[in-house]
Design a protein around this motif. Structure first.
Motif, PDB file in Angstrom:
ATOM      1  N   SER A  32       0.891  -1.055   0.055  1.00 24.62           N
ATOM      2  CA  SER A  32      -0.498   0.226  -0.264  1.00 24.62           C
ATOM      3  C   SER A  32       0.787   1.298   0.803  1.00 24.62           C
ATOM      4  CB  SER A  32      -0.780   0.109   0.972  1.00 24.62           C
ATOM      5  OG  SER A  32       0.016  -0.199   2.493  1.00 24.62           O
ATOM      6  N   PHE A  33       0.411   2.272  -0.235  1.00 13.46           N
ATOM      7  CA  PHE A  33       0.926   3.836  -0.622  1.00 13.46           C
ATOM      8  C   PHE A  33      -0.240   4.571  -1.066  1.00 13.46           C
ATOM      9  CE2 PHE A  33       0.309   2.272  -5.103  1.00 13.46           C
ATOM     10  CZ  PHE A  33       0.995   3.502  -5.281  1.00 13.46           C
ATOM     11  N   ARG A  34       0.505   6.136  -1.014  1.00 11.17           N
ATOM     12  CA  ARG A  34      -0.323   6.783  -1.025  1.00 11.17           C
ATOM     13  C   ARG A  34       0.047   8.704  -1.773  1.00 11.17           C
ATOM     14  NH1 ARG A  34      -4.271   9.124   3.512  1.00 11.17           N
ATOM     15  NH2 ARG A  34      -2.799  11.543   2.976  1.00 11.17           N
ATOM     16  N   PHE A  35       0.264   8.545  -2.776  1.00 13.55           N
ATOM     17  CA  PHE A  35       0.251   9.947  -3.663  1.00 13.55           C
ATOM     18  C   PHE A  35       0.327  11.265  -2.484  1.00 13.55           C
ATOM     19  CE2 PHE A  35       1.631   7.030  -7.187  1.00 13.55           C
ATOM     20  CZ  PHE A  35       2.455   7.072  -7.433  1.00 13.55           C
ATOM     21  N   GLU A  36       1.019  11.897  -2.698  1.00 19.34           N
ATOM     22  CA  GLU A  36       0.386  13.489  -1.623  1.00 19.34           C
ATOM     23  C   GLU A  36       0.814  13.830  -3.378  1.00 19.34           C
ATOM     24  OE1 GLU A  36      -1.483  13.649   0.739  1.00 19.34           O
ATOM     25  OE2 GLU A  36      -0.474  12.084   1.699  1.00 19.34           O
ATOM     26  N   LYS A  37       0.618  15.842  -3.111  1.00 22.39           N
ATOM     27  CA  LYS A  37       0.665  16.496  -3.858  1.00 22.39           C
ATOM     28  C   LYS A  37       2.219  16.448  -4.342  1.00 22.39           C
ATOM     29  CE  LYS A  37      -4.029  19.189  -4.182  1.00 22.39           C
ATOM     30  NZ  LYS A  37      -4.220  20.351  -3.783  1.00 22.39           N
ATOM     31  N   GLY A  38       2.863  16.458  -3.722  1.00 27.25           N
ATOM     32  CA  GLY A  38       4.003  16.793  -3.502  1.00 27.25           C
ATOM     33  C   GLY A  38       5.078  15.786  -4.096  1.00 27.25           C
ATOM     34  N   HIS A  39       4.145  14.343  -4.377  1.00 22.03           N
ATOM     35  CA  HIS A  39       4.699  13.905  -4.978  1.00 22.03           C
ATOM     36  C   HIS A  39       5.468  13.890  -6.805  1.00 22.03           C
ATOM     37  CE1 HIS A  39       3.982  10.869  -1.440  1.00 22.03           C
ATOM     38  NE2 HIS A  39       5.632  11.430  -1.223  1.00 22.03           N
ATOM     39  N   ARG A  40       3.943  14.691  -7.117  1.00 21.09           N
ATOM     40  CA  ARG A  40       4.348  15.431  -8.301  1.00 21.09           C
ATOM     41  C   ARG A  40       5.516  15.320  -8.993  1.00 21.09           C
ATOM     42  NH1 ARG A  40       0.295  16.278 -12.520  1.00 21.09           N
ATOM     43  NH2 ARG A  40       0.816  17.119 -14.368  1.00 21.09           N
ATOM     44  N   ASP A  82      14.321  -4.738   6.424  1.00 16.34           N
ATOM     45  CA  ASP A  82      14.767  -4.103   8.622  1.00 16.34           C
ATOM     46  C   ASP A  82      13.871  -5.124   8.962  1.00 16.34           C
ATOM     47  OD1 ASP A  82      12.341  -2.480   7.875  1.00 16.34           O
ATOM     48  OD2 ASP A  82      13.682  -0.476   8.112  1.00 16.34           O
ATOM     49  N   GLY A  83      12.020  -5.112   9.031  1.00 16.90           N
ATOM     50  CA  GLY A  83      11.560  -6.139   8.899  1.00 16.90           C
ATOM     51  C   GLY A  83      10.451  -5.068  10.002  1.00 16.90           C
ATOM     52  N   SER A  84      10.662  -3.621   9.622  1.00 22.00           N
ATOM     53  CA  SER A  84      10.091  -2.977   9.904  1.00 22.00           C
ATOM     54  C   SER A  84       7.826  -3.427   8.420  1.00 22.00           C
ATOM     55  CB  SER A  84       9.621  -0.905   9.767  1.00 22.00           C
ATOM     56  OG  SER A  84      10.242  -1.525   8.785  1.00 22.00           O
ATOM     57  N   GLY A  85       8.001  -3.569   7.575  1.00 21.88           N
ATOM     58  CA  GLY A  85       7.793  -3.828   6.743  1.00 21.88           C
ATOM     59  C   GLY A  85       6.995  -2.047   6.132  1.00 21.88           C
ATOM     60  N   VAL A  86       7.921  -1.274   6.558  1.00 23.08           N
ATOM     61  CA  VAL A  86       7.720  -0.072   5.903  1.00 23.08           C
ATOM     62  C   VAL A  86       9.243   0.335   5.466  1.00 23.08           C
ATOM     63  CG1 VAL A  86       7.684   2.566   6.683  1.00 23.08           C
ATOM     64  CG2 VAL A  86       6.630   1.058   8.442  1.00 23.08           C
ATOM     65  N   ILE A  87       8.377   1.422   4.022  1.00 28.23           N
ATOM     66  CA  ILE A  87       9.637   1.196   3.796  1.00 28.23           C
ATOM     67  C   ILE A  87       9.827   2.567   3.240  1.00 28.23           C
ATOM     68  CG2 ILE A  87      10.811   2.383   0.940  1.00 28.23           C
ATOM     69  CD1 ILE A  87      11.030  -0.756   1.799  1.00 28.23           C
ATOM     70  N   GLY A  88      10.420   3.585   3.279  1.00 20.74           N
ATOM     71  CA  GLY A  88      10.583   5.274   4.206  1.00 20.74           C
ATOM     72  C   GLY A  88      10.009   6.158   3.246  1.00 20.74           C
ATOM     73  N   GLU A  89       9.835   7.164   2.826  1.00 22.99           N
ATOM     74  CA  GLU A  89       9.732   7.963   2.556  1.00 22.99           C
ATOM     75  C   GLU A  89      11.220   8.751   1.344  1.00 22.99           C
ATOM     76  OE1 GLU A  89       6.655  12.118   1.171  1.00 22.99           O
ATOM     77  OE2 GLU A  89       7.964  12.408   2.876  1.00 22.99           O
ATOM     78  N   GLY A  90      11.135   9.084   0.615  1.00 23.75           N
ATOM     79  CA  GLY A  90      12.426   9.641  -0.306  1.00 23.75           C
ATOM     80  C   GLY A  90      13.462   7.737  -0.177  1.00 23.75           C
ATOM     81  N   ALA A  91      13.383   6.566   0.245  1.00 20.38           N
ATOM     82  CA  ALA A  91      13.948   4.979   0.085  1.00 20.38           C
ATOM     83  C   ALA A  91      14.723   5.110  -1.432  1.00 20.38           C
ATOM     84  CB  ALA A  91      13.273   4.688   1.434  1.00 20.38           C
ATOM     85  N   LEU A  92      13.516   5.411  -2.804  1.00 25.59           N
ATOM     86  CA  LEU A  92      14.069   4.184  -4.330  1.00 25.59           C
ATOM     87  C   LEU A  92      15.489   5.660  -4.126  1.00 25.59           C
ATOM     88  CD1 LEU A  92      10.914   3.582  -5.346  1.00 25.59           C
ATOM     89  CD2 LEU A  92      12.586   2.525  -3.639  1.00 25.59           C
ATOM     90  N   SER A  93      16.815   5.169  -4.723  1.00 27.55           N
ATOM     91  CA  SER A  93      17.403   5.760  -5.305  1.00 27.55           C
ATOM     92  C   SER A  93      17.347   5.924  -6.801  1.00 27.55           C
ATOM     93  CB  SER A  93      19.156   5.157  -5.907  1.00 27.55           C
ATOM     94  OG  SER A  93      18.477   3.582  -5.892  1.00 27.55           O
ATOM     95  N   SER A  94      16.568   5.232  -7.375  1.00 27.10           N
ATOM     96  CA  SER A  94      16.624   5.961  -8.434  1.00 27.10           C
ATOM     97  C   SER A  94      14.913   5.302  -8.864  1.00 27.10           C
ATOM     98  CB  SER A  94      17.150   4.893 -10.000  1.00 27.10           C
ATOM     99  OG  SER A  94      16.885   5.291 -11.205  1.00 27.10           O
ATOM    100  N   TYR A  95      14.851   7.182  -9.121  1.00 26.47           N
ATOM    101  CA  TYR A  95      12.729   7.288  -9.487  1.00 26.47           C
ATOM    102  C   TYR A  95      12.539   8.587  -9.847  1.00 26.47           C
ATOM    103  CZ  TYR A  95       8.502   8.305  -7.138  1.00 26.47           C
ATOM    104  OH  TYR A  95       6.989   8.362  -6.538  1.00 26.47           O
ATOM    105  N   ASN A  96      11.147   8.080 -10.653  1.00 26.93           N
ATOM    106  CA  ASN A  96      10.802  10.074 -11.380  1.00 26.93           C
ATOM    107  C   ASN A  96       9.136   9.011 -10.769  1.00 26.93           C
ATOM    108  OD1 ASN A  96      13.346  10.741 -12.858  1.00 26.93           O
ATOM    109  ND2 ASN A  96      13.489   8.548 -13.067  1.00 26.93           N
ATOM    110  N   GLY A  97       8.757  10.064 -10.405  1.00 30.44           N
ATOM    111  CA  GLY A  97       6.905  10.359  -9.959  1.00 30.44           C
ATOM    112  C   GLY A  97       6.410  10.622 -11.018  1.00 30.44           C
ATOM    113  N   PRO A  98       5.074  10.633 -10.470  1.00 30.62           N
ATOM    114  CA  PRO A  98       4.378  10.688 -11.138  1.00 30.62           C
ATOM    115  C   PRO A  98       3.325  11.833 -11.959  1.00 30.62           C
ATOM    116  CG  PRO A  98       3.310  10.863  -8.984  1.00 30.62           C
ATOM    117  CD  PRO A  98       4.839  10.675  -8.640  1.00 30.62           C
ATOM    118  N   CYS A  99       4.167  12.159 -13.163  1.00 28.99           N
ATOM    119  CA  CYS A  99       3.920  12.746 -13.760  1.00 28.99           C
ATOM    120  C   CYS A  99       2.975  13.261 -15.077  1.00 28.99           C
ATOM    121  CB  CYS A  99       5.628  13.787 -13.747  1.00 28.99           C
ATOM    122  SG  CYS A  99       5.711  15.655 -14.229  1.00 28.99           S
TER     123      CYS A  99
END
Length: 130
Positions: A32-40, A82-99
């Motif tokens: 699960s995830f949720r895009f915010e306006k700032g992710h554009r 890390d066992g938490s089940g959470v991948i933190g915001e900004g964790a992906l190194s080669s990423y281009n957000g929705p545009c």
């Protein structure tokens, strides 16, 4: 008789996979995830939550795809488990957000759980319009 046995076997396999919360090819991750306006159009990935992680998962391979323009590479990255089940915001190194150039598009994250040797243990997907 062989056809009856084959049908019975397939039905039994499907029922046992459903009971174990598995697809015929293995367990399915819950993503699960949720895009915010700032992710554009940003290079900062959203937080992802992953459940049903199989034992032995050492890392996740995460990819984002625009389902309306599947040839556009939105990238992703590999992150350690890390066992938490959470991948933190900004964790992906080669990423281009929705545009999306106009209107909204459907974006889909695919997450693969990998063992220490890089073998896929499970896969999960989640979609959202943006």
């Amino acid at each position: 008789m062989k056809k009856v046995l084959l049908v019975a076997f397939v039905l039994l396999l499907a029922a046992s996979c459903k009971q174990a919360n598995m697809e015929p090819g293995g367990p399915e991750l819950s993503v699960s995830f949720r895009f915010e306006k700032g992710h554009r159009c940003a290079s900062v990935s959203p937080e992802l939550r992953i459940a049903n992680v199989p034992p032995g998962t050492k890392s996740f391979d995460i990819r984002l795809k625009d389902r309306d323009v599947p040839t556009w590479n939105h990238g992703g990255g590999k992150v350690p488990n890390d066992g938490s089940g959470v991948i933190g915001e900004g964790a992906l190194s080669s990423y281009n957000g929705p545009c999306p150039p106009s209107g909204s598009h459907v974006y889909e994250f695919t997450v693969q759980a990998l063992d220490a040797g890089g073998a896929v243990l499970a896969t999960g997907r989640a979609k959202q319009s943006f």
